[in-house]
Design a protein around this motif. Structure first.
Motif, PDB file in Angstrom:
ATOM      1  N   ALA A 140     -29.968  17.401   3.608  1.00  0.00           N
ATOM      2  CA  ALA A 140     -30.693  18.600   3.245  1.00  0.00           C
ATOM      3  C   ALA A 140     -32.687  18.350   3.885  1.00  0.00           C
ATOM      4  O   ALA A 140     -32.468  20.200   3.884  1.00  0.00           O
ATOM      5  CB  ALA A 140     -30.064  19.268   1.815  1.00  0.00           C
ATOM      6  N   VAL A 143     -33.190  20.565   6.953  1.00  0.00           N
ATOM      7  CA  VAL A 143     -32.634  22.281   7.170  1.00  0.00           C
ATOM      8  C   VAL A 143     -33.984  22.830   6.224  1.00  0.00           C
ATOM      9  O   VAL A 143     -35.233  24.295   6.671  1.00  0.00           O
ATOM     10  CB  VAL A 143     -31.448  22.274   6.866  1.00  0.00           C
ATOM     11  N   GLU A 146     -37.589  22.974   7.463  1.00  0.00           N
ATOM     12  CA  GLU A 146     -37.517  23.930   9.482  1.00  0.00           C
ATOM     13  C   GLU A 146     -37.818  25.192   8.692  1.00  0.00           C
ATOM     14  O   GLU A 146     -38.723  25.908   9.029  1.00  0.00           O
ATOM     15  CB  GLU A 146     -36.355  23.469  10.328  1.00  0.00           C
ATOM     16  N   GLU A 147     -36.877  24.798   7.760  1.00  0.00           N
ATOM     17  CA  GLU A 147     -36.948  27.269   6.862  1.00  0.00           C
ATOM     18  C   GLU A 147     -38.597  27.073   6.699  1.00  0.00           C
ATOM     19  O   GLU A 147     -39.212  27.962   6.510  1.00  0.00           O
ATOM     20  CB  GLU A 147     -36.478  27.009   5.569  1.00  0.00           C
TER      21      GLU A 147
END
Ligand code: HEM
Length: 501
Positions: A140, A143, A146-147
């Motif tokens: 995880a 992602v 990136e957020e």
């Protein structure tokens, strides 16, 4: 020694204001990366710091899928426009920075190939302003990162991202890591400085790790205070200082964070062990570390409980021991890494040896004068929260490999007083060449091997033998090289909003 001042708070109640890293290393969140940032656009950077969700100790009451923690350097506070008077309230070593002056670098052993000018980050234009630590469940992290990077937007540039790898609790040489940690006295149950402290204890006052609470001297560790009369934002955002009128505490619930990227020469380590002990290199490697590969201690466990050594059997079989019954280092060499990093001393250098022994010690007639030179452990503890990077090689792979991709530890520790805790351990205990009465040697695991100004060697390692001359390994090569480092402040959540102001 001062007894505890009971007017100073010992219990940490503002759990929603304390960053979660003080409570946990987030073991189940096996993926992590440390983003080192520099301010690009002050307004956007401040706005991001003011709104980002930072995981607190209270958040850990429920399961967290991801965790984000933020720390700032003094250079970062300057870049964000924090009032210079506020920055000057932080400790001198934080304000100067890890690579801030040559004398500090010498004290830390950061000379020669370890000198800041050779670091990948942490020096001059490559000094980070902020550290954002991201933790996530397996699969995880990409992602989540990136957020987060997306939400930072134009506020910060990413100087570098320190990647980590899950070595299942081991460090790259192959030893189980994170085995001994201080237990924090969150509820202020212990009164530091009592007779019980003549013996080694592992339950340590919260003020040794969190600013604004009683430390091992029974006092408040020096911390930044803001005058409320001159600063309305402080009065609105920060908690009141416990010990001064109309003053606000920008340190409370925060702590200093020391980060050092320590690269490990794993093939070199195992080849050196094999050359010195061809029949079986493992016992020598275990003597260098001071623990077995599986984390068990080299000295026998003791029957008496040690306060703060866990209720669970796992902690007890790994930590219910001191070196009192091994004064000559026959079981665990005096210079071994873990014995230097935490000599497990009580306030009485030789441990509690009965009333006569205590009296003799108090009067300065200790039987073993070398033991007197080692300071009590409770003033020099570190809460380690590092993560490994690179690939874990088996011993056989390491011995066979010539070239290998970089591996090491992003060594990270938390402490309320950098000079008394991290710098003392690094300088006096790990790099110290007179530690425990030894000569010609420093930490066999992390030492930089640089000779002293007098020309004396620091690259030997001695293993005392019963009734005989100590075995010595000479000309140890370096196994660890510093690639970067910095002193950060991990603020309380409210103080983060204030400092980003
Ligand atoms: C690459 C460098 C290093 C390696 C490979 C390493 C490895 C280890 C290992 C295998 C242990 C035993 C397991 C444990 O208790 O967690 C340990 C313990 C420890 N290390 Fe290190 N370490 C390194 C650097 C450092 C540094 C720079 C410091 C402090 C300045 C430090 C402080 C400690 C402390 C405080 C302990 C616990 C000792 C105890 O309470 O018994 N280490 N280390």
């Amino acid at each position: 020694m001062a007894g505890a001042d009971l007017t100073v708070p010992g219990d940490v109640t503002e759990r929603d204001d304390v960053q979660a890293l003080l409570r946990s290393g987030f073991g189940p969140l096996t993926e992590a990366c440390f983003l080192l940032l520099r301010v690009a656009d002050v307004v956007a950077a401040r706005a991001w710091l003011a709104r980002v969700h930072v995981t607190s100790m209270a958040d850990l009451d429920t399961k967290q899928e991801t965790v984000l923690q933020v720390a700032l350097t003094a250079a970062g506070m300057r870049a964000l426009g924090t009032d210079p008077k506020v920055i000057d309230g932080f400790s001198a070593e934080f304000v100067a920075g890890m690579a801030g002056d040559a004398a500090r670098s010498r004290r830390l052993g950061d000379v020669g190939p370890d000198a800041p000018e050779h670091w990948d980050w942490g020096w001059a234009e490559r000094e980070p302003h902020a550290l954002v630590m991201l933790y996530a469940q397996p699969g995880a992290l990409a992602v989540f990162r990136e957020e987060v990077v997306g939400s930072i937007g134009a506020g910060f540039d990413v100087l570098t991202s320190l990647e980590t790898s899950d070595m299942k609790g081991h460090e790259p040489f192959g030893f189980l890591d994170g085995v001994s940690q201080p237990s924090i006295d969150w509820n202020g149950e212990r009164a530091p400085g009592s007779a019980a402290d003549l013996d080694y204890g592992n339950l340590i006052a919260a003020g040794e790790f969190v600013l604004g609470y009683r430390n091992e001297y029974g006092r408040l560790t020096e911390r930044p205070i803001v005058d409320g009369a001159q600063d309305e934002r402080a009065a609105a955002l920060l908690p009141r200082a416990a010990d001064r009128p109309n003053a606000y505490d920008s340190g409370r619930n925060g702590t200093y964070l020391v980060l050092r990227q320590l690269e490990q020469d794993v093939p070199g380590f195992w080849r050196t062990m094999s050359a010195a002990a061809p029949a079986n290199p493992i016992p020598l490697a275990e003597a260098v570390v001071g623990r077995r590969l599986d984390g068990s201690p080299l000295v026998p466990l003791q029957p008496q409980r040690i306060p703060g050594v866990g209720e669970d059997a796992g902690d007890r079989v790994r930590n219910q021991f001191t070196y009192t019954r091994d004064p000559q280092g026959l079981a665990c060499p005096i210079g071994a890494h873990v014995r230097r990093a935490n000599p497990r001393n009580g306030d009485m250098a030789e441990g509690r040896t009965g009333l006569v022994g205590q009296l003799l010690c108090t009067l300065g007639f200790a039987a073993d004068t070398d033991a007197d030179r080692i300071a009590p452990s409770r003033f020099h503890r570190l809460l380690r929260r590092g993560r490994e990077y690179g690939r874990l090689l088996s011993i056989r792979e390491a011995q066979a490999s010539v070239e290998h991709p970089p591996a090491g530890i992003h060594f990270l520790c938390l402490n309320a007083n950098i000079s008394r805790q991290f710098e003392f351990v690094q300088n006096a205990w790990l790099q110290g060449t007179t530690f425990g009465g030894l000569t010609g040697e420093a930490d066999p695991l992390t030492g930089n091997r640089a000779p002293l100004m007098t020309g004396a060697a620091t690259d030997e390692f001695s293993m005392p033998q019963g009734g005989g001359v100590a075995k010595r390994v000479a000309a140890l090569p370096r196994f660890v090289t510093v690639r970067g480092g910095g002193y950060f402040f991990l603020p309380g959540v409210r103080a983060l909003r204030y400092l980003a102001g």
